[in-house]
Design an enzyme around this catalytic site. Structure first.
Site, PDB file in Angstrom:
ATOM      1  N   SER A  77       0.821  -1.217   0.000  1.00  0.00           N
ATOM      2  CA  SER A  77       0.000   0.000   0.000  1.00  0.00           C
ATOM      3  C   SER A  77       0.857   1.270   0.000  1.00  0.00           C
ATOM      4  CB  SER A  77      -0.950  -0.045   1.187  1.00  0.00           C
ATOM      5  OG  SER A  77      -1.865   1.010   1.111  1.00  0.00           O
ATOM      6  N   ASP A 125      -2.414   6.575  -3.233  1.00  0.00           N
ATOM      7  CA  ASP A 125      -1.303   5.917  -2.534  1.00  0.00           C
ATOM      8  C   ASP A 125      -0.684   4.880  -3.488  1.00  0.00           C
ATOM      9  OD1 ASP A 125      -3.313   4.007  -2.507  1.00  0.00           O
ATOM     10  OD2 ASP A 125      -2.798   3.256  -0.521  1.00  0.00           O
ATOM     11  N   ASP A 150      -0.976   1.709  -4.042  1.00  0.00           N
ATOM     12  CA  ASP A 150      -1.767   0.684  -4.732  1.00  0.00           C
ATOM     13  C   ASP A 150      -3.128   1.187  -5.196  1.00  0.00           C
ATOM     14  OD1 ASP A 150      -2.628   0.787  -2.059  1.00  0.00           O
ATOM     15  OD2 ASP A 150      -3.363  -1.267  -2.114  1.00  0.00           O
ATOM     16  N   ASP A 210      -5.861   2.210  -3.779  1.00  0.00           N
ATOM     17  CA  ASP A 210      -7.155   2.054  -3.113  1.00  0.00           C
ATOM     18  C   ASP A 210      -7.525   3.335  -2.369  1.00  0.00           C
ATOM     19  OD1 ASP A 210      -5.254   1.672  -1.141  1.00  0.00           O
ATOM     20  OD2 ASP A 210      -6.271  -0.013  -0.187  1.00  0.00           O
TER      21      ASP A 210
HETATM   22 MG    MG Z   1      -3.492   1.379  -0.172  1.00  0.00          MG
END
Ligand code: MG
Length: 436
Positions: free
Chosen positions: A91, A229, A231, A233
């Site tokens: 992440s 961020d 990744d 999400d």
């Molecule tokens: Mg994330």
């Protein structure tokens, strides 16, 4: 053996997240699920983890589909066609970390029960290697990004804006700029070359990390800045004046537009949400997107979000989707400049601080604090994640840090003086309990 945090497994790459550990995870997961799709972020170690995980899965006769370098919500969308999705990412952590997120076909992360099942099977070495003639090949799954784009295009109107997109050199680099162009925007991309060293900025989209984006929005006369961020999400924004628009403001804004009957938020969400949703029900849960998705599912809620910048639109998926959230936000910005919309939202003064506390003392300290809270004239006490104390016009949260030897205190109130006075009282109480 406790391997999982609130968002899967995370640690230093090739050290805590070792090749042996990852093979073992693959072996156990392959005995539980027969068709698995894997995606990964651009970290330098992601390819290593991908191959170890794939080997473990294949050894059990599992069919493995490779979605390549994709954002977590893209993989979350692809997971609907499989028994399980696995995302290799840490992440927003620094580049030397990596991790694994496990995703159900409905996009939600594995819940605590599912995570314990994997842990237990790993501890008991419950994996079944198949014979040589039952080993499957890997299959390339190239359509994940296009499918995710199509899904968003189907739920968002045309957008005529100038937008600066900052993906922090993370996994959203291969989707957000392209999606916005197809939505009708003029797109300027910043840090949209995937790079496992995250050379452009730190991966967490905080105010301090987004100075270049703020400058780029202003100097290019853009209507909106979008940041993800590592990744994808998470999503936060920058308004047309170059101001950071963080998770708390966006949570209120989305709540205002998405919620009819009910919303799920974590215990640290602002009471501004209470104000904007009117009579709709607010369900508060533990901090972490896995818990938010779980409660959305349980209560059939309209929307869920966290001040950290994760947004869940259950009509689309139970996976936090920073890409879809960016498009939904841009749709709102078409109607009125973002700075106007944000200035119209209720805001409350907050006071935050931390007290040092050894990790092994955190739980006993919280127990003692809880006993002493009886002297406070509160309306409600929730113990689902730390102690959340609801007063008539304010709330306080006493919560142990998940990563550091500290207890965090947050207070939000109608008035600044009230926030300070409650904070001071709680601070003294917690400090007294730590030094006992
Ligand atoms: Mg994330």
């Amino acid at each position: 053996m406790k391997l999982f945090g609130s968002s899967g497994i995370r640690g230093l790459a090739n050290k805590e997240i070792s090749v042996d550990l990852v093979i073992n995870i693959g072996e156990v997961l392959g005995t539980l699920h027969k068709r698995v799709v894997i995606g990964h972020d651009p970290r330098t170690s992601s390819n290593l983890v991908l191959h170890a995980l794939t080997s473990g899965l294949l050894s059990t006769g599992c069919e493995v589909f490779l979605a390549g370098m994709v954002a977590t919500p893209t993989l979350g969308n692809a997971a609907r066609n499989f028994d399980c999705g696995v995302m290799i990412t840490a992440s927003h952590n620094p580049p030397e970390y990596n991790g694994i997120k496990f995703i159900n076909p409905d996009g939600s992360g594995f819940n605590v029960k599912q995570m314990r099942e994997v842990e237990e099977n790993m501890a008991q070495k419950r994996s079944r290697p198949v014979k040589w003639d039952s080993i499957k090949n890997t299959v390339s799954y190239k359509n994940a990004v296009e499918e995710h784009i199509q899904k968003i295009l189907g739920s968002v109107n045309e957008i005529k804006l100038k937008v600066v997109v900052d993906c922090g050199c993370g996994a959203a680099s291969n989707i957000t700029p392209y999606l916005f162009r197809r939505l009708g925007c003029k797109v300027l991309s910043l840090n949209c070359q995937p790079d496992g060293f995250f050379p452009g900025r730190n991966s967490e989209p905080t105010n301090e990390n987004l100075k270049s984006l703020m400058k780029a929005v202003v100097s290019n006369g853009a209507d909106l800045g979008i940041a993800h961020d590592g990744d994808g999400d998470r999503m936060v924004a920058v308004d047309e004046k170059g101001n950071y628009v963080g998770g708390d403001s966006l949570l209120s804004l989305f709540a205002m537009h998405e919620v009819k009957k009910s919303i799920v938020v974590p215990v640290n969400a602002s009471m501004a949400v209470d104000k904007v949703v009117g009579s709709a029900k607010i369900i508060r849960t533990k901090v972490g997107d896995v818990f938010v998705s779980e409660m959305i599912k349980k209560h059939n809620a309209d929307f869920g979000g966290e001040p950290s910048g994760t947004w869940i639109f259950p009509s689309q998926s139970l996976c936090p989707d920073g890409i879809l959230a960016a498009a939904r936000l841009a749709e709102l910005v078409c109607k009125e400049p973002l700075s106007f919309q944000i200035s119209a939202l209720p805001k409350y003064p907050r006071k935050k601080g931390t007290i040092k506390c050894p990790n092994d003392r955190k739980i006993p300290v919280l127990e003692t604090v809880k006993k002493h809270l009886k002297t406070f004239d509160y309306r409600e006490l929730s113990t689902q994640d730390g102690l959340r104390i609801q007063f008539d016009h304010s709330w306080a949260l006493v919560r142990p840090s998940g990563t550091e030897p500290k207890i965090r205190i947050t207070v939000e109130a109608d008035e600044k003086e009230e926030a300070k006075s409650i904070y001071d009282n709680i601070y003294e109480l917690v400090k007294g309990c730590v030094s006992q």
